[in-house]
Scaffold this motif. Structure first.
Motif, PDB file in Angstrom:
ATOM      1  N   GLY A   9       0.818  -1.197   0.000  1.00  0.00           N
ATOM      2  CA  GLY A   9       0.000   0.000   0.000  1.00  0.00           C
ATOM      3  C   GLY A   9       0.856   1.252   0.000  1.00  0.00           C
ATOM      4  N   MET A  10       0.230   2.398   0.270  1.00  0.00           N
ATOM      5  CA  MET A  10       0.939   3.670   0.216  1.00  0.00           C
ATOM      6  C   MET A  10       2.069   3.733   1.238  1.00  0.00           C
ATOM      7  N   GLY A  11       1.838   3.214   2.435  1.00  0.00           N
ATOM      8  CA  GLY A  11       2.887   3.225   3.451  1.00  0.00           C
ATOM      9  C   GLY A  11       4.068   2.363   3.058  1.00  0.00           C
ATOM     10  N   SER A  12       3.782   1.188   2.516  1.00  0.00           N
ATOM     11  CA  SER A  12       4.840   0.291   2.077  1.00  0.00           C
ATOM     12  C   SER A  12       5.672   0.925   0.970  1.00  0.00           C
ATOM     13  N   VAL A  13       5.008   1.569   0.016  1.00  0.00           N
ATOM     14  CA  VAL A  13       5.736   2.236  -1.065  1.00  0.00           C
ATOM     15  C   VAL A  13       6.621   3.348  -0.512  1.00  0.00           C
ATOM     16  N   ARG A  14       6.113   4.114   0.455  1.00  0.00           N
ATOM     17  CA  ARG A  14       6.932   5.168   1.049  1.00  0.00           C
ATOM     18  C   ARG A  14       8.154   4.582   1.746  1.00  0.00           C
ATOM     19  N   LEU A  15       8.007   3.456   2.430  1.00  0.00           N
ATOM     20  CA  LEU A  15       9.139   2.771   3.046  1.00  0.00           C
ATOM     21  C   LEU A  15      10.175   2.403   1.988  1.00  0.00           C
ATOM     22  N   LEU A  16       9.719   1.815   0.882  1.00  0.00           N
ATOM     23  CA  LEU A  16      10.644   1.401  -0.180  1.00  0.00           C
ATOM     24  C   LEU A  16      11.348   2.607  -0.795  1.00  0.00           C
ATOM     25  N   GLU A  17      10.640   3.731  -0.920  1.00  0.00           N
ATOM     26  CA  GLU A  17      11.265   4.951  -1.435  1.00  0.00           C
ATOM     27  C   GLU A  17      12.390   5.412  -0.527  1.00  0.00           C
ATOM     28  N   HIS A  18      12.145   5.391   0.787  1.00  0.00           N
ATOM     29  CA  HIS A  18      13.193   5.790   1.736  1.00  0.00           C
ATOM     30  C   HIS A  18      14.406   4.867   1.627  1.00  0.00           C
ATOM     31  N   LEU A  19      14.157   3.576   1.497  1.00  0.00           N
ATOM     32  CA  LEU A  19      15.270   2.630   1.387  1.00  0.00           C
ATOM     33  C   LEU A  19      16.045   2.855   0.094  1.00  0.00           C
ATOM     34  N   ALA A  20      15.322   3.126  -0.999  1.00  0.00           N
ATOM     35  CA  ALA A  20      15.999   3.387  -2.282  1.00  0.00           C
ATOM     36  C   ALA A  20      16.829   4.650  -2.212  1.00  0.00           C
ATOM     37  N   GLU A  21      16.270   5.703  -1.612  1.00  0.00           N
ATOM     38  CA  GLU A  21      16.997   6.971  -1.487  1.00  0.00           C
ATOM     39  C   GLU A  21      18.199   6.831  -0.575  1.00  0.00           C
ATOM     40  N   GLY A  22      18.109   5.918   0.405  1.00  0.00           N
ATOM     41  CA  GLY A  22      19.214   5.725   1.348  1.00  0.00           C
ATOM     42  C   GLY A  22      20.300   4.803   0.844  1.00  0.00           C
ATOM     43  N   PRO A 300       0.442   9.946   9.580  1.00  0.00           N
ATOM     44  CA  PRO A 300       1.195   9.170  10.568  1.00  0.00           C
ATOM     45  C   PRO A 300       1.797   7.893   9.991  1.00  0.00           C
ATOM     46  N   VAL A 301       1.137   7.304   9.010  1.00  0.00           N
ATOM     47  CA  VAL A 301       1.683   6.092   8.386  1.00  0.00           C
ATOM     48  C   VAL A 301       2.990   6.410   7.667  1.00  0.00           C
ATOM     49  N   TYR A 302       3.054   7.552   6.981  1.00  0.00           N
ATOM     50  CA  TYR A 302       4.295   7.960   6.328  1.00  0.00           C
ATOM     51  C   TYR A 302       5.402   8.195   7.353  1.00  0.00           C
ATOM     52  N   GLU A 303       5.064   8.782   8.470  1.00  0.00           N
ATOM     53  CA  GLU A 303       6.067   9.009   9.514  1.00  0.00           C
ATOM     54  C   GLU A 303       6.560   7.672  10.070  1.00  0.00           C
ATOM     55  N   GLN A 304       5.657   6.736  10.249  1.00  0.00           N
ATOM     56  CA  GLN A 304       6.051   5.402  10.712  1.00  0.00           C
ATOM     57  C   GLN A 304       6.970   4.721   9.702  1.00  0.00           C
ATOM     58  N   ALA A 305       6.676   4.889   8.415  1.00  0.00           N
ATOM     59  CA  ALA A 305       7.525   4.299   7.373  1.00  0.00           C
ATOM     60  C   ALA A 305       8.949   4.846   7.463  1.00  0.00           C
ATOM     61  N   TYR A 306       9.076   6.136   7.760  1.00  0.00           N
ATOM     62  CA  TYR A 306      10.402   6.737   7.904  1.00  0.00           C
ATOM     63  C   TYR A 306      11.139   6.140   9.101  1.00  0.00           C
ATOM     64  N   VAL A 307      10.441   5.989  10.209  1.00  0.00           N
ATOM     65  CA  VAL A 307      11.051   5.420  11.413  1.00  0.00           C
ATOM     66  C   VAL A 307      11.578   4.018  11.129  1.00  0.00           C
ATOM     67  N   VAL A 308      10.800   3.209  10.423  1.00  0.00           N
ATOM     68  CA  VAL A 308      11.220   1.849  10.092  1.00  0.00           C
ATOM     69  C   VAL A 308      12.410   1.866   9.136  1.00  0.00           C
ATOM     70  N   SER A 309      12.357   2.716   8.123  1.00  0.00           N
ATOM     71  CA  SER A 309      13.425   2.737   7.120  1.00  0.00           C
ATOM     72  C   SER A 309      14.766   3.128   7.728  1.00  0.00           C
ATOM     73  N   GLU A 310      14.759   4.080   8.652  1.00  0.00           N
ATOM     74  CA  GLU A 310      16.008   4.498   9.281  1.00  0.00           C
ATOM     75  C   GLU A 310      16.666   3.348  10.035  1.00  0.00           C
ATOM     76  N   GLN A 311      15.869   2.517  10.691  1.00  0.00           N
ATOM     77  CA  GLN A 311      16.435   1.354  11.377  1.00  0.00           C
ATOM     78  C   GLN A 311      17.023   0.363  10.380  1.00  0.00           C
ATOM     79  N   LEU A 312      16.308   0.135   9.285  1.00  0.00           N
ATOM     80  CA  LEU A 312      16.781  -0.833   8.296  1.00  0.00           C
ATOM     81  C   LEU A 312      18.039  -0.351   7.577  1.00  0.00           C
ATOM     82  N   LEU A 313      18.222   0.958   7.533  1.00  0.00           N
ATOM     83  CA  LEU A 313      19.420   1.524   6.921  1.00  0.00           C
ATOM     84  C   LEU A 313      20.571   1.638   7.918  1.00  0.00           C
ATOM     85  N   GLY A 314      20.332   1.169   9.153  1.00  0.00           N
ATOM     86  CA  GLY A 314      21.379   1.181  10.168  1.00  0.00           C
ATOM     87  C   GLY A 314      21.643   2.546  10.756  1.00  0.00           C
TER      88      GLY A 314
END
Length: 413
Positions: A9-22, A300-314
């Motif tokens: 969904g939209m939140g998942s895509v935002r997470l993937l965008e953060h990971l790609a940008e990182g 808030p879902v987008y903000e949560q996606a950012y929080v998750v992505s930062e952890q996955l990027l170390g």
């Protein structure tokens, strides 16, 4: 590290965008039971109304996933049916098993069904996916098409507005006396109702759904034809319907998490870093519960996606802190803004501008010189400013007298 993401969904895509940008170096597999790549779900009502085209809701093509090293597996066969936490694997409907180092659950929510007779008839659907829009558009092309929308919340009103624009006769049935009762007070709710009635939508408020009934002839026995209700006058009433859309709310989609033994309440329980009771599994979006809060809006879902992505990027991740999120109705030509606690309690002060004859209504609730809630109808130009004042808990005593009129009326000092 191998990441498996459940849901696109939209939140998942935002997470993937953060990971790609990182610049991630993970092996990422996305499992989605919808056949389409992730799209902008909150614009489905405008797609239904014809205000935008299908290309406007697309987020990324399948090529984008490939370019960023993401394996997207879409379709009913890729619905995740089981999580084996001991082996760190998930199983999909086609029997395939996928191993993970970290599992990300973004399963979203499910529409609330209403357990009444006839709910299994054809022509009764929810408004959650792109396929639902296609079904409604097909129904609108039939001669003398009529629709009943169950639920006078944001989604129900947006759906009703879209169907009217497509030429259908539409009636909204809601058990509350006020439209958007959680977002509007009686005055603003009545203003909204009059505006929507002027556009051709009929309402049955304070009504109770009794059952759905099918056609009387053999050819249409299994197809919905009427909606039976008890109206506000406590009288039975039958509404003709060739289409019924149930928009009676949503609930977190946590069946998978419960079966896996993760800690759940109304949603799967997470902490401020979106970690579940299993340290190798994170979750975010409409499926999660943080303390007593659920999350049904995209901000808030987008903000949560950012929080998750930062952890996955170390990286050092900030914690997720819920803040009041404004409500808006995605119906062309109707402007409303609602945020915080707009019903005054004992000890609160209420600032009010009631110019409903001109289509404008403003209410601000204040306690201890700080804004608790804002409700705007007609003129919402100052909504984000009020929200900022409320989120920062700014003291408004120096400009309280002109606060209700907006930022442009502040004293020069």
């Amino acid at each position: 590290m191998k990441l498996v993401v459940v849901g696109n969904g939209m939140g998942s895509v935002r997470l993937l965008e953060h990971l790609a940008e990182g610049g991630h170096d993970h092996e990422i597999v996305v499992l989605s039971e919808e056949s389409n790549p992730g799209y902008n779900r909150i614009q489905l009502s405008r797609l239904l109304a014809g205000s935008i085209g299908r290309e406007a809701i697309e987020l990324h093509s399948e090529g984008w996933y490939q370019e960023h090293g993401i394996s997207l597996l879409s379709g009913s066969g890729y619905r995740v049916t089981d999580i084996d936490r001991e082996l760190k694997q998930v199983e999909t409907a086609d029997g395939t098993r996928h191993s993970y180092d970290k599992l990300i659950l973004a399963t979203g929510s499910l529409s609330v069904s209403i357990p009444v007779n006839g709910s299994d008839l054809k022509g009764i659907l929810f408004f959650r996916q792109l396929e639902d829009v296609d079904t409604m558009l097909e129904a609108s092309r039939q001669p003398d098409a009529s629709a009943v929308v169950i639920g006078g919340g944001l989604l129900g009103l947006e759906c009703a507005s879209g169907l009217v624009k497509r030429g259908m006769s539409v009636t909204v049935v809601d058990n509350s006396a006020t439209l958007l009762g959680r977002q509007l007070d009686g005055t603003a709710g009545n203003m909204l109702r009059r505006e929507l009635e002027s556009r051709g939508i009929a309402f049955r408020c304070s009504a109770r759904l009794q059952q759905f009934t099918g056609g009387r002839d053999a050819d249409s026995k299994g197809v919905v034809r009427q909606v039976e209700i008890i109206n506000e006058y406590d009288q039975p009433e039958c509404l003709d319907a060739s289409l019924v859309v149930v928009a009676a709310g949503v609930r977190p989609n946590i069946t998978l998490m419960q079966a896996a033994g993760l800690a759940c309440d109304r949603g799967v329980l997470v902490n401020e870093w979106m970690q579940t009771s299993d340290p190798e599994i994170l979750a975010f979006g409409e499926c999660v519960q943080l303390r007593n809060s659920l999350f049904g809006l995209v901000a808030p879902v987008y903000e949560q996606a950012y929080v998750v992505s930062e952890q996955l990027l170390g990286r050092q991740s900030r914690e997720f802190v819920p803040v009041p999120i404004p409500t808006s109705l995605k119906v062309d030509g109707i402007d409303l803004f609602s945020c915080g606690e707009f019903v005054a309690a004992e000890g609160d002060e209420e600032l009010l501008v009631d110019a409903r004859q001109y289509g404008v209504y403003r209410k601000i609730v204040i306690r201890d010189n700080r804004i608790k809630g804002v409700l705007l109808y007609g003129d919402v130009s100052d909504g984000l400013w009020y929200q900022t004042l409320m989120t920062r808990a700014d003291d408004v005593s120096l400009f309280r007298q002109c606060l209700i009129f907006g930022q442009r009326f502040l004293p020069a000092a």
